[in-house]
Design an enzyme around this catalytic site. Structure first.
Site, PDB file in Angstrom:
ATOM      1  N   CYS A 142       7.139  -8.821   4.142  1.00 25.51           N
ATOM      2  CA  CYS A 142       8.812  -9.260   4.092  1.00 25.51           C
ATOM      3  C   CYS A 142       9.367 -10.377   3.119  1.00 25.51           C
ATOM      4  O   CYS A 142       8.521 -11.108   2.637  1.00 25.51           O
ATOM      5  CB  CYS A 142       8.939  -9.985   5.712  1.00 25.51           C
ATOM      6  SG  CYS A 142       8.456  -8.667   6.930  1.00 25.51           S
ATOM      7  N   ASN A 162       8.293 -13.876   8.251  1.00 23.82           N
ATOM      8  CA  ASN A 162       7.216 -13.082   7.617  1.00 23.82           C
ATOM      9  C   ASN A 162       5.934 -13.176   8.247  1.00 23.82           C
ATOM     10  O   ASN A 162       5.592 -14.471   8.453  1.00 23.82           O
ATOM     11  CB  ASN A 162       7.445 -13.438   6.126  1.00 23.82           C
ATOM     12  CG  ASN A 162       6.325 -12.642   5.179  1.00 23.82           C
ATOM     13  OD1 ASN A 162       5.984 -11.489   5.686  1.00 23.82           O
ATOM     14  ND2 ASN A 162       6.037 -13.395   4.286  1.00 23.82           N
ATOM     15  N   GLY A 163       5.054 -12.112   8.566  1.00 19.90           N
ATOM     16  CA  GLY A 163       3.809 -12.447   9.257  1.00 19.90           C
ATOM     17  C   GLY A 163       3.634 -11.562  10.282  1.00 19.90           C
ATOM     18  O   GLY A 163       4.200 -10.576  10.552  1.00 19.90           O
ATOM     19  N   HIS A 185     -23.753  14.148  -9.259  1.00 21.71           N
ATOM     20  CA  HIS A 185     -23.989  13.796  -7.835  1.00 21.71           C
ATOM     21  C   HIS A 185     -22.918  14.232  -6.959  1.00 21.71           C
ATOM     22  O   HIS A 185     -22.773  13.660  -5.961  1.00 21.71           O
ATOM     23  CB  HIS A 185     -24.379  12.429  -7.736  1.00 21.71           C
ATOM     24  CG  HIS A 185     -25.498  12.035  -8.713  1.00 21.71           C
ATOM     25  ND1 HIS A 185     -26.844  12.391  -8.335  1.00 21.71           N
ATOM     26  CD2 HIS A 185     -25.441  11.377  -9.799  1.00 21.71           C
ATOM     27  CE1 HIS A 185     -27.793  11.668  -9.363  1.00 21.71           C
ATOM     28  NE2 HIS A 185     -26.785  11.437 -10.253  1.00 21.71           N
ATOM     29  N   GLU A 240      -1.105   5.202  -6.613  1.00 21.82           N
ATOM     30  CA  GLU A 240      -0.013   4.496  -5.882  1.00 21.82           C
ATOM     31  C   GLU A 240       1.302   4.472  -6.409  1.00 21.82           C
ATOM     32  O   GLU A 240       2.339   4.075  -5.422  1.00 21.82           O
ATOM     33  CB  GLU A 240      -0.860   2.688  -5.896  1.00 21.82           C
ATOM     34  CG  GLU A 240      -0.555   1.952  -7.408  1.00 21.82           C
ATOM     35  CD  GLU A 240      -0.798   0.706  -7.124  1.00 21.82           C
ATOM     36  OE1 GLU A 240      -0.241  -0.073  -6.352  1.00 21.82           O
ATOM     37  OE2 GLU A 240      -1.324   0.092  -8.181  1.00 21.82           O
ATOM     38  N   LYS A 264      -3.561   3.207 -10.133  1.00 20.29           N
ATOM     39  CA  LYS A 264      -2.258   3.159 -10.803  1.00 20.29           C
ATOM     40  C   LYS A 264      -1.496   4.379 -10.689  1.00 20.29           C
ATOM     41  O   LYS A 264      -0.695   4.539 -10.047  1.00 20.29           O
ATOM     42  CB  LYS A 264      -2.264   2.862 -12.267  1.00 20.29           C
ATOM     43  CG  LYS A 264      -2.805   1.506 -12.740  1.00 20.29           C
ATOM     44  CD  LYS A 264      -1.612   0.423 -12.698  1.00 20.29           C
ATOM     45  CE  LYS A 264      -1.595  -0.507 -11.247  1.00 20.29           C
ATOM     46  NZ  LYS A 264      -2.639  -1.203 -10.832  1.00 20.29           N
ATOM     47  N   GLU A 294      -9.384   1.621 -12.042  1.00 21.84           N
ATOM     48  CA  GLU A 294      -7.874   0.736 -12.255  1.00 21.84           C
ATOM     49  C   GLU A 294      -6.893   2.144 -12.374  1.00 21.84           C
ATOM     50  O   GLU A 294      -6.004   2.054 -11.943  1.00 21.84           O
ATOM     51  CB  GLU A 294      -8.000  -0.043 -12.963  1.00 21.84           C
ATOM     52  CG  GLU A 294      -6.660  -0.762 -13.201  1.00 21.84           C
ATOM     53  CD  GLU A 294      -5.596  -1.305 -12.087  1.00 21.84           C
ATOM     54  OE1 GLU A 294      -6.674  -1.271 -11.270  1.00 21.84           O
ATOM     55  OE2 GLU A 294      -4.786  -1.578 -12.388  1.00 21.84           O
ATOM     56  N   TRP A 338       9.519  -5.497   5.872  1.00 22.34           N
ATOM     57  CA  TRP A 338       8.295  -4.487   5.594  1.00 22.34           C
ATOM     58  C   TRP A 338       7.529  -4.247   7.013  1.00 22.34           C
ATOM     59  O   TRP A 338       7.042  -4.930   7.459  1.00 22.34           O
ATOM     60  CB  TRP A 338       7.465  -5.144   4.625  1.00 22.34           C
ATOM     61  CG  TRP A 338       6.469  -4.082   4.141  1.00 22.34           C
ATOM     62  CD1 TRP A 338       6.775  -3.052   3.214  1.00 22.34           C
ATOM     63  CD2 TRP A 338       5.071  -4.138   4.403  1.00 22.34           C
ATOM     64  NE1 TRP A 338       5.587  -2.454   3.194  1.00 22.34           N
ATOM     65  CE2 TRP A 338       4.541  -2.902   3.566  1.00 22.34           C
ATOM     66  CE3 TRP A 338       4.258  -5.085   5.025  1.00 22.34           C
ATOM     67  CZ2 TRP A 338       3.142  -2.701   3.663  1.00 22.34           C
ATOM     68  CZ3 TRP A 338       2.846  -4.529   5.117  1.00 22.34           C
ATOM     69  CH2 TRP A 338       2.060  -3.595   4.228  1.00 22.34           C
ATOM     70  N   LYS A 366       4.129  -6.120  -2.515  1.00 23.03           N
ATOM     71  CA  LYS A 366       3.550  -6.532  -3.762  1.00 23.03           C
ATOM     72  C   LYS A 366       2.372  -7.648  -3.256  1.00 23.03           C
ATOM     73  O   LYS A 366       1.727  -7.710  -4.160  1.00 23.03           O
ATOM     74  CB  LYS A 366       4.797  -7.427  -4.474  1.00 23.03           C
ATOM     75  CG  LYS A 366       4.387  -8.164  -5.645  1.00 23.03           C
ATOM     76  CD  LYS A 366       3.613  -7.050  -6.736  1.00 23.03           C
ATOM     77  CE  LYS A 366       3.051  -7.794  -7.807  1.00 23.03           C
ATOM     78  NZ  LYS A 366       2.407  -6.852  -8.863  1.00 23.03           N
TER      79      LYS A 366
END
Ligand code: AGP
Length: 612
Positions: free
Chosen positions: A2, A99-100, A508, A492, A489, A485, A73, A607
């Site tokens: 948030c 926020n939390g 394998h 996401e 990218k 990575e 959020w 973020k």
């Protein structure tokens, strides 16, 4: 995660709140709202974007120079108008943004119900608003700030809150435990925000609240105290964020801007630390602890997500050059297991935001166990920066795009500087090798600029694979974490399922996935693994897989073999990750744009993950 904004001063609050919420949009959200105090409390909130809220309040002619705002959020309760913040207490006396997560909210909700409180939403924040009102109603001696203190003393969990009280309409009350809050000091006005981005360019003087801090902010002054009502010393920080950092310039998205910024952000990371003409790498933030680091029996590196990939690269660097054992841990695992750690160990925490809940919890565990804790972080004043014993700032500037790019390469740059410096100190590398590594590092920005010139070529490759359902990324050595990575990218921001794998693992399992629908991105520069990775490519081709190879420029053999190639300049293996990752960032970016995805604010992501 948030976003919170608050204002008290001589100007109308609404424009300040709306502009501030726009600056916080990058954190990811599903709804937004504002509350203004002008004799009475007026609250407007709704599902959707800040621009829709702005449209919604336009005709309301809202006045008032005290206000709070919020981008939500969702954690408790689905995204909806009623679950959006600010939340009011039952009588409407209090308005709260938060926020939390309040972990004991359902127990508190039941207790409040027994005292006659009713609830409109499914949120934990509304419980807090009513808990504040409950204490406020106990007797006339209880002021709004006392009521907030009493309520927070009952809360288990993390919060950053801003509170307005209609009966005390000359103050804004804020408090934090676990979710960051910053106060911007203006001229006869104060700003409150979840991070410094809304105040950048308005004021450069900020106060970062610490856990259990509370501030009672009035028009011409504010008091800082803790929840036990004791005064807290004030530390004013000079904000080094420039307003220009907050806009996209000529770029369509923040992510593309930040990919293109990498050559200069790496130069920023070098500033004062790496100078090819200067004999030594300087890491000022570690000067006092380097002797302890040099004696470390092991180094543990703890992080999440992209920062964890930087940690994996560091494992290769520290072990190969500084000859020190390294373990890399997911923070979300480390914090719950019983790690064997002691005074002779060093634990490095990597975090762009410095506010990732799992990483902070892991940090607190490592400190309890007596290890030396170091932070590699991009946000000055963040919890991680303040709670570690020493550290190095990455200086990548504000990273708005949820998908981390320039912060990642800045982290890897710092870790490479760190490993090379430690190796030199320990004598595990000679002067000649040291000077070669310094030169190779110094050349990275120029080489990245060359890679960025392939952007259009990479865009054409993206067009060929934008409809893929799955993708596989392969690499060896330090380019294995780069494969991880690259896959992160892509997944996401384009929502294509992508997996990164050590190329040697193909036989394998993953080789069973290969067919002509599966794009396989292989990072295959001319390094010690070249022959091996070439046979991996042949294995993929033999099963009709499409290979997109990241190759050393001029490699005609792989140009023949792969379906598509992206060339990068030749480099020393120690700095290859800083080059190989850039094409993967661009590939993911273009595929996501072609798929119509929200590149800067991908669905379900934030973020900074300040909650578990
Ligand atoms: C990276 O692109 C993601 N946004 C995510 O994995 C991120 O790296 C992770 O949440 C850790 O964040 P931090 O570096 O701020 O701790």
């Amino acid at each position: 995660m948030c976003g919170i904004i608050g204002y008290i001063g001589k100007n109308e609050a609404l424009p300040v709140l709306l502009n501030g919420l726009k600056k916080l949009e990058y954190r990811g959200y599903d709804s937004a709202g504002v509350a203004l105090l002008n004799g009475s409390l007026e609250v407007f909130k709704k599902l959707g974007k800040v621009s829709e809220l702005e449209e919604f309040v336009k005709s309301k002619n809202l006045k008032g120079n005290i206000g709070i705002g919020h981008t939500r959020w969702a954690t408790h309760g689905e995204p909806s108008d009623v679950n959006a913040h600010p939340h009011q207490s039952q009588s409407g006396i209090f308005s709260v943004v938060h926020n939390g997560i309040i972990e004991n909210y359902s127990q508190l909700k039941n207790e409040l119900r027994e005292h006659g409180f009713e609830f409109q939403s499914e949120t934990d924040t509304e419980v807090l608003a009513n808990l504040i009102e409950y204490f406020y109603n106990q007797n006339d001696e209880v002021t709004a700030e006392i009521a907030v203190q009493l309520a927070l003393s009952k809360v288990v969990g993390a919060y950053g809150i801003a509170v307005l009280c209609s009966r005390e309409d000359d103050k804004l009350i804020v408090a934090r435990r676990g979710s960051p809050l910053v106060i911007g000091l203006g001229d006869g006005e104060y700003y409150v925000a979840s991070d410094a981005s809304p105040v950048a360019g308005i004021t450069s003087q900020v106060v970062y609240l610490n856990d259990n801090d509370m501030a009672i902010i009035q028009r011409n002054n504010f008091t800082l105290k803790n929840l036990e009502n004791n005064p807290v010393s004030l530390t004013i920080t000079n904000l080094d964020m420039k307003i220009g950092e907050m806009d996209k310039g000529e770029f369509e998205h923040y992510m593309l801007k930040e990919i293109y910024e990498q050559p200069q952000t790496i130069e920023e990371t070098f500033k004062g630390r790496l100078n090819p003409d200067y004999p030594d790498i300087v890491l000022g933030g570690l000067i006092n602890v380097f002797p302890r680091i040099a004696q470390a029996e092991k180094i543990v590196i703890v992080a999440c997500g992209t920062s964890w990939h930087a940690a994996l690269i560091a494992e290769y660097l520290f072990e190969e050059y500084a000859r020190v054992p390294v373990e890399v841990e997911y923070a979300s695992e480390f914090r719950y297991r019983k790690p064997v750690l002691g005074k002779t160990d060093v634990v490095i925490f990597i975090s762009q935001s410095g506010e990732t809940a799992d990483t902070l919890a892991a940090l607190r565990l490592a400190k309890e166990l007596g290890a030396l804790t170091l932070g590699i972080c991009n946000v000055v004043g963040s919890s991680l920066a303040r709670e570690t014993e020493a550290g190095v700032f990455t200086h990548a500037g504000v990273e708005i795009g949820v998908a981390s790019t320039k912060a990642f390469t800045a982290q890897v740059t710092v870790l490479t500087l760190f490993a090379v410096k430690l190796a030199k100190m320990k004598g595990t590398i000679g002067e000649e090798e040291y000077r070669e590594l310094v030169r190779e590092l110094a050349d990275i920005p120029a080489r990245e600029r060359l890679i960025l010139e392939s952007n259009e070529h990479i865009k054409q490759i993206a067009a060929k694979y934008k409809d893929a359902v799955n993708a596989l990324y392969l690499g060896r050595g330090m380019l294995f974490p780069v494969a991880l990575e690259g896959a992160l990218k892509l997944k996401e921001i384009s929502y294509i399922h992508a997996e990164g794998y050590a190329a040697g693992e193909m036989k394998h399992g993953p080789i069973a996935l290969i067919d002509d629908n599966l794009p396989v991105v292989v990072i295959a520069p001319r390094d010690a693994y070249y022959e091996k990775i070439m046979s991996n490519i042949q294995e993929v081709k033999a099963r009709k897989g499409n290979v997109i190879a990241v190759i050393t420029e001029g490699d005609t053999a792989l140009k023949e073999m792969a379906s598509d190639v992206i060339e990068i300049p030749r480099s020393h293996p120690a700095v290859a990750p800083l080059l190989a990752v850039v094409p993967l960032q661009l590939l993911a970016y273009h595929i996501a744009v072609m798929r119509g995805c929200n590149v800067d604010q991908p669905r379900n992501l934030a973020k900074s993950v300040t909650v578990e």
